[in-house]
Design a protein around this motif. Sequence first.
Motif: not given
Length: 185
Positions: A122-140
């Motif tokens: 898996p590869d995770f990309f977490g964005f805020n409400d402005k669709l700016e990347l804020q998370y690119r890490g593991r699930l656990d």
Amino acid sequence: MASLETPVCNFGWEAVDFDLPGVDGKRYNLTSVIGEKGLLVMFICNHCPYVKAIRDRIIRDVKELRKYGIGAIAIMSNDPADYPEDSFDNMAQVAREYNFPFPYVWDETQQVAKTYGAVCTPDFFGFNDKLELQYRGRLDASRKEAAPAEARRDLFEGMLQVVETGRGPDEQIPSIGCSIKWRTE
């Protein structure tokens, strides 16, 4: 099967729109999946043991994050010619079997994975409400086997911080998984 780690989060990188077919017969883009507080874009597949080990945890976390205003989508970008388990029909079967609470879409041209710089599943990309990347890490801490049930929920905690502050944690542990199976043309 090569194992790869994701790069460090490029804070503020803006999500690029897409228009991809879902296994439910609908098409999806950023506007159709973003939540009030942000969006989780996941590159997953059916055959990868790293994804299989955490599939139930992905479902759990997406369901919980939805309550906090985070939308989610899972994108499959592998070439199913060499990995038939990742075919569109098999994607639909897995989504039904596990009752995915998010759209599961096919990146047939692999352009979305290339644009996002996805490297593994898996590869995770977490964005805020402005669709700016804020998370690119593991699930656990899971690898090819699930981590203990009490393992820290890195992605969940990181996305809660995004909900509360608009910014992800400064320290993030990369995700690890199977390499994206690129077309050889």
